[in-house]
Design a protein around this motif. Structure first.
Motif, mmCIF file in Angstrom:
data_model
loop_
_atom_site.group_PDB
_atom_site.id
_atom_site.type_symbol
_atom_site.label_atom_id
_atom_site.label_comp_id
_atom_site.label_asym_id
_atom_site.label_seq_id
_atom_site.Cartn_x
_atom_site.Cartn_y
_atom_site.Cartn_z
ATOM 1 N N UNK A 60 0.830 -1.210 0.000
ATOM 2 C CA UNK A 60 0.000 0.000 0.000
ATOM 3 C C UNK A 60 0.860 1.253 0.000
ATOM 4 N N UNK A 61 1.870 1.285 0.850
ATOM 5 C CA UNK A 61 2.707 2.488 0.916
ATOM 6 C C UNK A 61 3.485 2.696 -0.382
ATOM 7 N N UNK A 62 3.925 1.623 -1.032
ATOM 8 C CA UNK A 62 4.655 1.791 -2.295
ATOM 9 C C UNK A 62 3.730 2.287 -3.403
ATOM 10 N N UNK A 63 2.487 1.842 -3.417
ATOM 11 C CA UNK A 63 1.536 2.334 -4.420
ATOM 12 C C UNK A 63 1.249 3.816 -4.192
ATOM 13 N N UNK A 64 1.024 4.195 -2.951
ATOM 14 C CA UNK A 64 0.756 5.599 -2.639
ATOM 15 C C UNK A 64 1.954 6.462 -3.028
ATOM 16 N N UNK A 65 3.165 6.010 -2.752
ATOM 17 C CA UNK A 65 4.367 6.764 -3.129
ATOM 18 C C UNK A 65 4.465 6.927 -4.639
ATOM 19 N N UNK A 66 4.177 5.868 -5.384
ATOM 20 C CA UNK A 66 4.224 5.945 -6.847
ATOM 21 C C UNK A 66 3.178 6.919 -7.385
ATOM 22 N N UNK A 67 2.005 6.936 -6.793
ATOM 23 C CA UNK A 67 0.964 7.863 -7.234
ATOM 24 C C UNK A 67 1.382 9.302 -6.958
ATOM 25 N N UNK A 68 1.990 9.533 -5.814
ATOM 26 C CA UNK A 68 2.411 10.894 -5.464
ATOM 27 C C UNK A 68 3.547 11.360 -6.369
ATOM 28 N N UNK A 69 4.396 10.465 -6.819
ATOM 29 C CA UNK A 69 5.510 10.834 -7.701
ATOM 30 C C UNK A 69 5.066 11.053 -9.145
ATOM 31 N N UNK A 70 3.884 10.599 -9.491
ATOM 32 C CA UNK A 70 3.398 10.745 -10.861
ATOM 33 C C UNK A 70 3.069 12.199 -11.133
ATOM 34 N N UNK A 71 3.583 12.709 -12.263
ATOM 35 C CA UNK A 71 3.328 14.085 -12.636
ATOM 36 C C UNK A 71 2.214 14.099 -13.667
ATOM 37 N N UNK A 72 1.325 15.051 -13.531
ATOM 38 C CA UNK A 72 0.219 15.175 -14.466
ATOM 39 C C UNK A 72 -0.045 16.640 -14.743
ATOM 40 N N UNK A 73 -0.654 16.872 -15.888
ATOM 41 C CA UNK A 73 -0.949 18.233 -16.302
ATOM 42 C C UNK A 73 -2.461 18.421 -16.251
ATOM 43 N N UNK A 74 -2.888 19.481 -15.615
ATOM 44 C CA UNK A 74 -4.307 19.773 -15.502
ATOM 45 C C UNK A 74 -4.726 20.593 -16.720
ATOM 46 N N UNK A 75 -5.756 20.104 -17.424
ATOM 47 C CA UNK A 75 -6.291 20.859 -18.557
ATOM 48 C C UNK A 75 -7.298 21.871 -18.032
ATOM 49 N N UNK A 76 -7.206 23.053 -18.530
ATOM 50 C CA UNK A 76 -8.183 24.056 -18.119
ATOM 51 C C UNK A 76 -9.476 23.846 -18.901
ATOM 52 N N UNK A 77 -10.557 24.339 -18.359
ATOM 53 C CA UNK A 77 -11.851 24.184 -19.010
ATOM 54 C C UNK A 77 -11.894 24.878 -20.369
ATOM 55 N N UNK A 78 -11.156 25.997 -20.505
ATOM 56 C CA UNK A 78 -11.150 26.736 -21.762
ATOM 57 C C UNK A 78 -10.550 25.894 -22.875
ATOM 58 N N UNK A 79 -9.421 25.231 -22.616
ATOM 59 C CA UNK A 79 -8.791 24.386 -23.622
ATOM 60 C C UNK A 79 -9.703 23.222 -23.990
#
Length: 162
Positions: A60-79
């Protein structure tokens, strides 16, 4: 939606079905809560204990760590709305162009004239009067069984009189 019975889920769990069928059943599990409940009811303590031995304690802790390290880009509603508007507008233009071409070519008027003729020719009137073979077969079996029982009772009645 086709549901699978408990026996099929047992075969799925034991992996004794063809690979293609296993994949199809797995996809079905994602969509059907009833079959998921049936499948989960087949899991017993032996399998749970086996899974506890395989899964490490820090899972569980390794999955949570991997999720936190994942980078993502938030799309704005306008785009997002601009892309959607462009796509929808393109689809409307394409559909309108096809509708205009089919109307000018007389496709829709021919379709209205031809469709009833096709429907009438598709109905095979000979098949409407064909007897039901399965019903006739089951009726014959019932009659023969009834005759056999009657003859058996008649013969037993004669033997008792002697």
């Amino acid at each position: 939606m086709k549901h699978y019975d408990e026996l099929e889920w047992i075969f799925y769990k034991e992996k004794i079905l063809p690979e293609q069928k296993l994949e199809k059943m797995e996809e079905h599990l994602y969509e059907c809560d009833d079959c998921m409940d049936t499948f989960l009811s087949l899991i017993d303590n032996k399998e749970i204990n086996g899974a506890e031995e395989i899964i490490p304690l820090n899972f569980t802790s390794s999955v949570v760590d991997n999720v936190q390290r994942t980078k993502y880009k938030i799309m704005t509603n306008k785009q997002k709305s601009n892309m959607t508007f462009k796509n929808i507008f393109g689809y409307y233009v394409a559909v309108a162009a096809v509708a205009i071409i089919l109307t000018w070519g007389g496709f829709f008027s021919n379709l209205v004239d031809t469709l009833p003729q096709v429907a009438n020719s598709a109905v095979n009137k000979e098949k409407l009067n064909v007897p039901n073979i399965v019903f006739n077969m089951s009726e014959k079996i019932v009659n023969k069984t009834s005759n056999f029982i009657n003859e058996f009772q008649f013969l037993n009645g004669k033997e008792e009189l002697k």
